[in-house]
Design an enzyme around this catalytic site. Sequence first.
Site, mmCIF file in Angstrom:
data_model
loop_
_atom_site.group_PDB
_atom_site.id
_atom_site.type_symbol
_atom_site.label_atom_id
_atom_site.label_comp_id
_atom_site.label_asym_id
_atom_site.label_seq_id
_atom_site.Cartn_x
_atom_site.Cartn_y
_atom_site.Cartn_z
ATOM 1 N N HIS A 1 0.869 -1.181 0.000
ATOM 2 C CA HIS A 1 0.000 0.000 0.000
ATOM 3 C C HIS A 1 0.910 1.236 0.000
ATOM 4 O O HIS A 1 2.023 1.187 0.523
ATOM 5 C CB HIS A 1 -0.850 -0.051 1.270
ATOM 6 C CG HIS A 1 -1.887 1.019 1.395
ATOM 7 N ND1 HIS A 1 -1.588 2.297 1.806
ATOM 8 C CD2 HIS A 1 -3.230 0.991 1.196
ATOM 9 C CE1 HIS A 1 -2.708 3.009 1.851
ATOM 10 N NE2 HIS A 1 -3.716 2.248 1.481
ATOM 11 N N ASP B 1 2.860 -4.558 7.955
ATOM 12 C CA ASP B 1 1.708 -3.666 7.804
ATOM 13 C C ASP B 1 0.462 -4.522 8.017
ATOM 14 O O ASP B 1 0.051 -5.273 7.151
ATOM 15 C CB ASP B 1 1.730 -3.054 6.395
ATOM 16 C CG ASP B 1 0.465 -2.247 6.099
ATOM 17 O OD1 ASP B 1 -0.459 -2.247 6.929
ATOM 18 O OD2 ASP B 1 0.418 -1.630 5.018
ATOM 19 N N GLN C 1 -4.730 -4.730 6.914
ATOM 20 C CA GLN C 1 -5.756 -5.685 6.459
ATOM 21 C C GLN C 1 -5.649 -7.020 7.183
ATOM 22 O O GLN C 1 -6.582 -7.826 7.133
ATOM 23 C CB GLN C 1 -5.625 -5.937 4.948
ATOM 24 C CG GLN C 1 -5.788 -4.713 4.071
ATOM 25 C CD GLN C 1 -7.196 -4.146 4.099
ATOM 26 O OE1 GLN C 1 -8.161 -4.814 4.497
ATOM 27 N NE2 GLN C 1 -7.336 -2.902 3.689
ATOM 28 N N LYS D 1 -10.310 -0.282 10.591
ATOM 29 C CA LYS D 1 -10.373 -1.542 9.846
ATOM 30 C C LYS D 1 -10.467 -2.733 10.800
ATOM 31 O O LYS D 1 -10.298 -3.886 10.410
ATOM 32 C CB LYS D 1 -9.149 -1.680 8.945
ATOM 33 C CG LYS D 1 -9.106 -0.646 7.811
ATOM 34 C CD LYS D 1 -7.935 -0.880 6.900
ATOM 35 C CE LYS D 1 -7.519 0.338 6.116
ATOM 36 N NZ LYS D 1 -8.269 0.538 4.892
ATOM 37 N N CYS E 1 -4.757 2.482 -3.816
ATOM 38 C CA CYS E 1 -3.548 2.946 -3.127
ATOM 39 C C CYS E 1 -2.389 1.966 -3.293
ATOM 40 O O CYS E 1 -1.590 1.779 -2.375
ATOM 41 C CB CYS E 1 -3.792 3.188 -1.633
ATOM 42 S SG CYS E 1 -4.986 4.462 -1.320
HETATM 43 C C1 LIG Z 1 -2.467 -2.630 3.576
HETATM 44 C C2 LIG Z 1 -2.797 -1.230 4.019
HETATM 45 N N1 LIG Z 1 -1.837 -0.471 4.574
HETATM 46 C C3 LIG Z 1 -2.079 0.771 5.005
HETATM 47 C C4 LIG Z 1 -3.327 1.341 4.901
HETATM 48 C C5 LIG Z 1 -3.534 2.747 5.378
HETATM 49 O O1 LIG Z 1 -4.440 2.777 6.417
HETATM 50 P P1 LIG Z 1 -5.059 4.168 6.922
HETATM 51 O O2 LIG Z 1 -5.636 4.810 5.708
HETATM 52 O O3 LIG Z 1 -6.079 3.761 7.910
HETATM 53 O O4 LIG Z 1 -3.948 4.956 7.510
HETATM 54 C C6 LIG Z 1 -4.343 0.603 4.333
HETATM 55 C C7 LIG Z 1 -5.689 1.203 4.169
HETATM 56 O O5 LIG Z 1 -6.269 1.247 3.110
HETATM 57 C C8 LIG Z 1 -4.077 -0.714 3.879
HETATM 58 O O6 LIG Z 1 -5.036 -1.459 3.323
#
Ligand SMILES: Cc1ncc(COP(=O)(O)O)c(C=O)c1O
Lengths: 404, 146
Positions: free
Chosen positions: A120, A197, A200, A223, A361
């Site tokens: 991401h 990370d 998810q 999430k 993203c």
């Molecule tokens: C794998 C992953 N990393 C990071 C993020 C970023 O999360 P946040 O937007 O809550 O900071 C997301 C959210 O879409 C994600 O799916």
Amino acid sequence: MDFDFSALRQQFPFFTAHPDWIYLDNAATLHKPQAVFDAMDQFYSHQNSNVHRSAHGLSQQATAAFEAARTTVAQFLNARFPHEIIWTSGTTAGFNQLVFGLMGPVLQSGDRVLISTMEHHANIVPWHIHALPFGVELDVVPLTAEYRFDLAAFAELLKRRPKVVSISHVSNALGHIQPIADIVRLAKAAGAIVILDGAQGIVWEKMDAQALDLDFYLFSGHKLYGPTGSGVLYGKTEYLELLRPLLGGGEMIKTVSFSGSSWNDLPYRLEAGTPNMAGAIGLAAAIVWLQQQDIAAMQQHKKALVQRFYQGCRQIQGLELLSGPTTNAGIVALNLKNEHPADLATLLDQQKIAVRAGTHCAMPLFQALNSKGSVRFSFACYNSFDEIDRTLTALATAVELLTE
Amino acid sequence: MIRPDIFTETAAALKNIYDNQLPQLRQLKDWQSKYRILMTLGKTLPAFDNDGHRDEFLVQGCESKAWLLHYQDPVTTQHFWAFDSDARIVKGLIILLLVQLNGLTSEELAKATPELLLTELQLQQNISPSRSNGLLAVLNKIKAVI
Ligand SMILES: Cc1ncc(COP(=O)(O)O)c(C=O)c1O
């Protein structure tokens, strides 16, 4: 169904308010059970005071509730100490603190960091901002032919001796679950610090920070059935102590003079300013709620939803499935041959099916796939088989409109 | 170089849509029939050549790619447009904006609210600033010439 589905679904007020929508954008954000609203309401109505600062008893009560929330998260992750839980406003904020904090104490010019093709932007752009300008270099683990994490290539790239390995637990664009146990083991054998990370992944399976020997793990409250603006950066004490604070001010200092300041101990050192108290309490309430559910049954249910959806998609001519049906945490990404994902998603939106279209993203992933993006269906424990069937019907209608 | 006749060809195609498909869209009730028409609108516009697809013409803020070309007649001060997108529905929706805007002067453009037609046709509830369809981004770029 092997768990009490309707009892579970009834706890989510959103669905009572929107009975006509089918919500399959769960990877973007989850809906929240009533218990989370109750806990936040309770905090604002009865406990609201600034934590750690004020002399009065009300503040002490608020502080106690706030720190109890931290302990709840620490136990949930099986961290060794509550101070290993740093509150953030989400995964993105956590990554920015983490990458900034590693620069200097851990990473210097010429050092390498290893990420994967599936990351991401939250695990890419902070490296661009805080690390690459200071001479750090990024290596990228490629995909296998099935769009999975390539462990063999990973082992090969570890020979370049990265100081840090930073990989998603679950790919948000494809839903594929990464082989995190192997990743952690191999990376540590090569002497790297490992960041996972968990944005998810945290909702898919219970994490045991000690059993997995995790160095850093990040996730967002929203999430995990919790409120937006809450999140966690978990780190091992010895590594958190190394981090330089990104933000300064508030509870994070020990002493300040005009010529300099010394910093407070963990976790406060990394939590500048008035924290999101209600967010932390809401996130802890989400975790308490989750632990009262049958987590294994929820996971089984999600697996069954993916299987059913996947089988149905195979019956629809022209669909190209990017996600595999197994080792999948509840996300199916697909495209209709020769059509733009935005068109397919709009026709689903017309039928009140909420999905996401685009590059999710993860632009570099879609560059690697040579694709404009995908339509992403992401499932949660509160989705029903009936919703899957109605979605498949709507999908068939959309495909028909686009291909006639 | 952008070939100059793309604007006259686009103007003719937009006029044709205004006269033929727009009345049809106003009459249709079910969303499928409306979208069937919407998705064909783009095909009647002249194709862009590679010059038209240059990055400088890309509208930022869309999930799909959208290219907008502009020409102002020095004598009449009217604004003319040409448009392309790699997503069919976005293209159709933008065309429905352009059929109302093509050939307007700056003064007329400033007062125009072309997005109301999409609500009237029940194609879009509202124009949101979301990247997902980019309508607002295109509309802002059009109005920015004033
Ligand atoms: C794998 C992953 N990393 C990071 C993020 C970023 O999360 P946040 O937007 O809550 O900071 C997301 C959210 O879409 C994600 O799916």
